[in-house]
Design an enzyme around this catalytic site. Structure first.
Site, PDB file in Angstrom:
ATOM      1  N   HIS A  34       0.847  -1.193   0.000  1.00  0.00           N
ATOM      2  CA  HIS A  34       0.000   0.000   0.000  1.00  0.00           C
ATOM      3  C   HIS A  34       0.883   1.244   0.000  1.00  0.00           C
ATOM      4  O   HIS A  34       2.035   1.183   0.410  1.00  0.00           O
ATOM      5  CB  HIS A  34      -0.819   0.095   1.296  1.00  0.00           C
ATOM      6  CG  HIS A  34      -1.656  -1.084   1.625  1.00  0.00           C
ATOM      7  ND1 HIS A  34      -3.014  -1.098   1.418  1.00  0.00           N
ATOM      8  CD2 HIS A  34      -1.358  -2.271   2.191  1.00  0.00           C
ATOM      9  CE1 HIS A  34      -3.510  -2.260   1.830  1.00  0.00           C
ATOM     10  NE2 HIS A  34      -2.539  -2.988   2.305  1.00  0.00           N
ATOM     11  N   TYR A  35       0.291   2.383  -0.346  1.00  0.00           N
ATOM     12  CA  TYR A  35       0.863   3.641   0.148  1.00  0.00           C
ATOM     13  C   TYR A  35      -0.061   4.188   1.212  1.00  0.00           C
ATOM     14  O   TYR A  35      -1.253   3.857   1.264  1.00  0.00           O
ATOM     15  CB  TYR A  35       1.173   4.652  -0.955  1.00  0.00           C
ATOM     16  CG  TYR A  35       0.051   5.263  -1.760  1.00  0.00           C
ATOM     17  CD1 TYR A  35      -1.115   5.765  -1.174  1.00  0.00           C
ATOM     18  CD2 TYR A  35       0.186   5.413  -3.136  1.00  0.00           C
ATOM     19  CE1 TYR A  35      -2.107   6.356  -1.930  1.00  0.00           C
ATOM     20  CE2 TYR A  35      -0.809   6.007  -3.902  1.00  0.00           C
ATOM     21  CZ  TYR A  35      -1.952   6.472  -3.284  1.00  0.00           C
ATOM     22  OH  TYR A  35      -2.940   7.065  -4.025  1.00  0.00           O
ATOM     23  N   THR A  36       0.504   5.051   2.080  1.00  0.00           N
ATOM     24  CA  THR A  36      -0.282   5.560   3.203  1.00  0.00           C
ATOM     25  C   THR A  36      -1.293   6.612   2.754  1.00  0.00           C
ATOM     26  O   THR A  36      -2.355   6.737   3.360  1.00  0.00           O
ATOM     27  CB  THR A  36       0.639   6.153   4.281  1.00  0.00           C
ATOM     28  OG1 THR A  36       1.565   7.047   3.649  1.00  0.00           O
ATOM     29  CG2 THR A  36       1.406   5.049   5.003  1.00  0.00           C
ATOM     30  N   GLU A  99       2.414  -0.915   4.627  1.00  0.00           N
ATOM     31  CA  GLU A  99       2.072   0.460   4.257  1.00  0.00           C
ATOM     32  C   GLU A  99       3.358   1.223   3.988  1.00  0.00           C
ATOM     33  O   GLU A  99       4.243   1.301   4.841  1.00  0.00           O
ATOM     34  CB  GLU A  99       1.296   1.152   5.382  1.00  0.00           C
ATOM     35  CG  GLU A  99      -0.139   0.663   5.549  1.00  0.00           C
ATOM     36  CD  GLU A  99      -1.103   1.309   4.555  1.00  0.00           C
ATOM     37  OE1 GLU A  99      -0.686   2.189   3.769  1.00  0.00           O
ATOM     38  OE2 GLU A  99      -2.296   0.921   4.588  1.00  0.00           O
ATOM     39  N   HIS A 142      -2.500  -3.082  -3.434  1.00  0.00           N
ATOM     40  CA  HIS A 142      -3.860  -2.936  -2.933  1.00  0.00           C
ATOM     41  C   HIS A 142      -4.836  -2.742  -4.102  1.00  0.00           C
ATOM     42  O   HIS A 142      -5.942  -3.271  -4.115  1.00  0.00           O
ATOM     43  CB  HIS A 142      -3.930  -1.753  -1.957  1.00  0.00           C
ATOM     44  CG  HIS A 142      -5.137  -1.749  -1.083  1.00  0.00           C
ATOM     45  ND1 HIS A 142      -5.455  -0.690  -0.284  1.00  0.00           N
ATOM     46  CD2 HIS A 142      -6.118  -2.672  -0.888  1.00  0.00           C
ATOM     47  CE1 HIS A 142      -6.590  -0.960   0.366  1.00  0.00           C
ATOM     48  NE2 HIS A 142      -7.010  -2.152   0.022  1.00  0.00           N
ATOM     49  N   ASP A 152      -3.510   2.447  -4.771  1.00  0.00           N
ATOM     50  CA  ASP A 152      -2.182   2.342  -4.174  1.00  0.00           C
ATOM     51  C   ASP A 152      -1.557   0.958  -4.349  1.00  0.00           C
ATOM     52  O   ASP A 152      -2.277  -0.021  -4.466  1.00  0.00           O
ATOM     53  CB  ASP A 152      -2.256   2.716  -2.674  1.00  0.00           C
ATOM     54  CG  ASP A 152      -3.157   1.801  -1.850  1.00  0.00           C
ATOM     55  OD1 ASP A 152      -4.308   1.568  -2.256  1.00  0.00           O
ATOM     56  OD2 ASP A 152      -2.690   1.302  -0.811  1.00  0.00           O
TER      57      ASP A 152
END
Ligand SMILES: [Zn+2]
Length: 256
Positions: A34-36, A99, A142, A152
């Site tokens: 993921h990215y945050t 993340e 994700h 993401d």
């Protein structure tokens, strides 16, 4: 949750998250990246470790490569949400969530620093070495498992670099602007159904309706973000179709 022993020595800090429960169906066999998508890494870490937010992740990787663990790998963290891959819908039970700190598309999508990517690679390798093999085609974005909701970690994420380091399944994308069959939103027929079946066989949640509907466009977009990031437009151009075919042909054999 009290402080716990990190699963890996490369974890710099443990910040326990109260948001977790028991896994269902055995040990995890996927890694979800993921990215945050928040303005700062600290804001993201606060959110991922606050009960009221009802989200969590096993790991958070900061821009400088600093790795924080929030949930032990043995437990189910809540990072995937409503999602689907290869016939399974409880992706949180199946996966370990990482993340990666980045503001994301909403707050000024940034390149992923090499130091951070190296930490993600080391972390994935540590997970695979400690837990036994995870099939490379089950190290996913994700957006792959929730194409209608999520973007993401996005098209800037260096999947190529991960692949060069032995993490994940990836092929060099076919060049843009090739001549040949292209499929567009609104199209229908056998070629669209074939595209849908190929995407579904790889794992994406898509029906072979034969209609290039919005759901199909979203899955093609997710595929492009991961595998043909030079142009992310949801159109199955010849480059996209060739890249998909190469991906399917190089798919690793299933683990015994
Ligand atoms: Zn995500």
């Amino acid at each position: 949750m009290p402080l716990f022993q990190p699963d890996s020595f490369i974890v710099a800090d443990v910040v326990p998250s109260p948001t977790h429960d028991e896994r269902k169906g055995g040990a995890p066999d996927m890694i979800l990246l993921h990215y945050t998508g928040m303005q700062t890494g600290q804001a993201a870490l606060d959110r991922l470790t606050t009960a009221a937010s009802r989200v969590s992740s096993h790991y958070v990787v900061f821009e400088d490569g600093h790795i924080v663990q929030c949930v032990p790998e043995s437990l189910r963290a809540w990072h995937a949400g409503v999602s689907f891959w290869a016939g399974e819908a409880d992706i949180n039970s199946r996966s370990i969530g990482i993340e990666i700190v980045n503001p994301g598309h909403e707050f000024g999508y940034a390149d992923f620093p090499l130091r951070q990517t190296a930490a993600v690679i080391s972390l994935c390798k540590s997970i695979i070495t400690r837990r036994g093999p995870i099939s490379p085609d089950r190290i996913l974005a994700h957006s792959d498992v929730a194409p209608a909701r999520k973007q993401d970690p996005g098209e800037k994420f260096p999947w190529e670099l991960l692949n060069e380091s032995g993490v994940g399944h990836w092929v060099r994308a076919a060049p843009l602007d090739l001549d040949g069959l292209a499929l567009h939103p609104g199209d229908h027929g056998d070629a669209v159904a074939r595209l849908q079946r190929t995407l579904r066989n790889y794992g994406y949640g898509i029906e072979d309706t034969g209609r290039y509907d919005d759901a199909t466009k979203l899955v093609v977009t997710a595929f492009q973000r991961h595998f043909r990031p030079a142009r992310v437009d949801g159109i199955a151009d010849p480059s996209t179709l060739l890249t998909l075919r190469a991906l399917v042909e190089t798919r690793p054999a299933p683990l015994a």
